[in-house]
Design a protein around this motif. Sequence first.
Motif, PDB file in Angstrom:
ATOM      1  N   SER A  27      12.951 -53.365   4.802  1.00 26.99           N
ATOM      2  CA  SER A  27      12.526 -53.910   3.467  1.00 26.99           C
ATOM      3  C   SER A  27      12.632 -55.519   3.602  1.00 26.99           C
ATOM      4  O   SER A  27      11.723 -56.301   3.113  1.00 26.99           O
ATOM      5  CB  SER A  27      13.363 -53.612   2.267  1.00 26.99           C
ATOM      6  OG  SER A  27      13.410 -52.128   1.937  1.00 26.99           O
ATOM      7  N   LYS A  28      13.656 -56.013   4.179  1.00 26.35           N
ATOM      8  CA  LYS A  28      13.771 -57.527   4.177  1.00 26.35           C
ATOM      9  C   LYS A  28      13.064 -58.002   5.013  1.00 26.35           C
ATOM     10  O   LYS A  28      12.518 -59.139   4.775  1.00 26.35           O
ATOM     11  CB  LYS A  28      15.231 -57.819   4.603  1.00 26.35           C
ATOM     12  CG  LYS A  28      16.292 -58.236   3.558  1.00 26.35           C
ATOM     13  CD  LYS A  28      17.686 -58.326   4.081  1.00 26.35           C
ATOM     14  CE  LYS A  28      18.721 -57.480   3.551  1.00 26.35           C
ATOM     15  NZ  LYS A  28      19.869 -57.391   4.206  1.00 26.35           N
ATOM     16  N   PHE A  29      12.661 -57.615   6.358  1.00 27.21           N
ATOM     17  CA  PHE A  29      11.503 -58.305   7.158  1.00 27.21           C
ATOM     18  C   PHE A  29      10.224 -57.744   7.032  1.00 27.21           C
ATOM     19  O   PHE A  29       9.467 -58.377   7.645  1.00 27.21           O
ATOM     20  CB  PHE A  29      12.147 -58.613   8.571  1.00 27.21           C
ATOM     21  CG  PHE A  29      12.311 -57.168   9.211  1.00 27.21           C
ATOM     22  CD1 PHE A  29      13.488 -56.697   9.823  1.00 27.21           C
ATOM     23  CD2 PHE A  29      11.269 -56.384   9.654  1.00 27.21           C
ATOM     24  CE1 PHE A  29      13.666 -55.400  10.791  1.00 27.21           C
ATOM     25  CE2 PHE A  29      11.149 -55.227  10.282  1.00 27.21           C
ATOM     26  CZ  PHE A  29      12.420 -54.705  10.760  1.00 27.21           C
ATOM     27  N   PHE A  30       9.847 -56.810   6.223  1.00 24.78           N
ATOM     28  CA  PHE A  30       8.672 -56.454   6.379  1.00 24.78           C
ATOM     29  C   PHE A  30       7.983 -56.187   4.610  1.00 24.78           C
ATOM     30  O   PHE A  30       7.183 -56.924   4.414  1.00 24.78           O
ATOM     31  CB  PHE A  30       8.344 -54.804   6.907  1.00 24.78           C
ATOM     32  CG  PHE A  30       6.949 -54.425   6.998  1.00 24.78           C
ATOM     33  CD1 PHE A  30       6.220 -54.711   8.049  1.00 24.78           C
ATOM     34  CD2 PHE A  30       6.520 -53.470   6.014  1.00 24.78           C
ATOM     35  CE1 PHE A  30       4.848 -54.416   8.053  1.00 24.78           C
ATOM     36  CE2 PHE A  30       5.053 -53.114   5.725  1.00 24.78           C
ATOM     37  CZ  PHE A  30       4.265 -53.451   7.015  1.00 24.78           C
ATOM     38  N   VAL A  31       8.689 -55.429   4.004  1.00 21.64           N
ATOM     39  CA  VAL A  31       8.208 -55.361   2.745  1.00 21.64           C
ATOM     40  C   VAL A  31       8.434 -56.611   1.903  1.00 21.64           C
ATOM     41  O   VAL A  31       7.475 -57.341   1.145  1.00 21.64           O
ATOM     42  CB  VAL A  31       9.168 -54.356   1.825  1.00 21.64           C
ATOM     43  CG1 VAL A  31       8.502 -54.191   0.421  1.00 21.64           C
ATOM     44  CG2 VAL A  31       8.821 -53.054   2.545  1.00 21.64           C
ATOM     45  N   ALA A  32       9.439 -57.270   1.819  1.00 29.33           N
ATOM     46  CA  ALA A  32       9.492 -58.403   1.187  1.00 29.33           C
ATOM     47  C   ALA A  32       8.802 -59.774   1.463  1.00 29.33           C
ATOM     48  O   ALA A  32       8.198 -60.230   0.467  1.00 29.33           O
ATOM     49  CB  ALA A  32      11.261 -59.337   1.060  1.00 29.33           C
TER      50      ALA A  32
END
Lengths: 200, 200
Positions: free
Chosen positions: B110-115
Amino acid sequence: MLVAASELMIERSSIEISLSDIAQKSGANAALVKYHFGNKDGLLLALLARDAATEMSNLEYLLAQPITSTAKLKLHIAGIIRAYHRFPYMNRLIHYLLHETNAGSADEVSKFFVAPLLDFHRRLLAEGVSRGEFRATDPVLFYTSLIGACDHLFFGRHAMSRATGVGPVTDDVCRQYIKHMETLICGGILTQAGEAAAAG
Amino acid sequence: MLVAASELMIERSSIEISLSDIAQKSGANAALVKYHFGNKDGLLLALLARDAATEMSNLEYLLAQPITSTAKLKLHIAGIIRAYHRFPYMNRLIHYLLHETNAGSADEVSKFFVAPLLDFHRRLLAEGVSRGEFRATDPVLFYTSLIGACDHLFFGRHAMSRATGVGPVTDDVCRQYIKHMETLICGGILTQAGEAAAAG
């Protein structure tokens, strides 16, 4: 037994239910569940087939309505999102049966879910084009984009909720997404000024 | 070791590779792989982080270009589909790390892709609206629909190929899908006559 399985999965928001849970809830014994469905995947497949059959008969009804193709498309978009929302396990079951179990289950899901839905898209798009409402659009690509986008609200949302502060899929989020998808699929994202810029 | 893992997954079209395969291919020993990444999921996460970082720096570069927001959006759509196509394992890894492993891996993804991707959409949509090119559009809903649709070409295609006679994702299918998605996202499916009918 299908009713018991469906209720259990809705109660728990999970497809992780056991044959003995289903037996207990339905009042049947586990041997009878096995006798009818072979194993848990067999039962899940039968449940999905039942739900899919209901949805597919709704599509036939929709196609026969005396309304514009655009109105049918909008009702269809709302229908997919509402069905996924009402039966949260449906979406997860499709992923599970398509990707994690044997090829036989995947074939079955393709046959009673993917094929009739794709056929509906073919017919609706052809109708809309012949009435001058829709641009010529490839049904397979259209199916992929529409189903992928609707599916992702449910499949991708819990991934987003972690790092990005995005909340769960509530009734209100569903309503917003239906509106978003109707606008996007029908009219795209460009304003009239944007269209002029893109063309020029 | 990341290069070896990436090459193996591309060769095999599968994320089912073992630590000892990676060790053998990279010339390192399996103990060293474990020392660096803890376990196989650690290595997969590091690989995805590396690929995501490259893609995210491309997004920053794209945003800074002296072109219309519409042109940026089209390049972005093509960029997502090409990245998934070039690194077929990326899409499967994201699903695997988000849904099948522990909560820690999902948080990282989530942190390095989605956000960062969601942040890019926020900024691009805001820019397009301020320039009068785009309708006001919710970035979270937009992210869901765009990423879901692009993802589904790869994630959903092999399910479709079975019962429906739809072929695999070739270079040509990618080009067609890029064109389809650009048209759909920018202008929607309605013709001018269709828009008049929908409005009236």
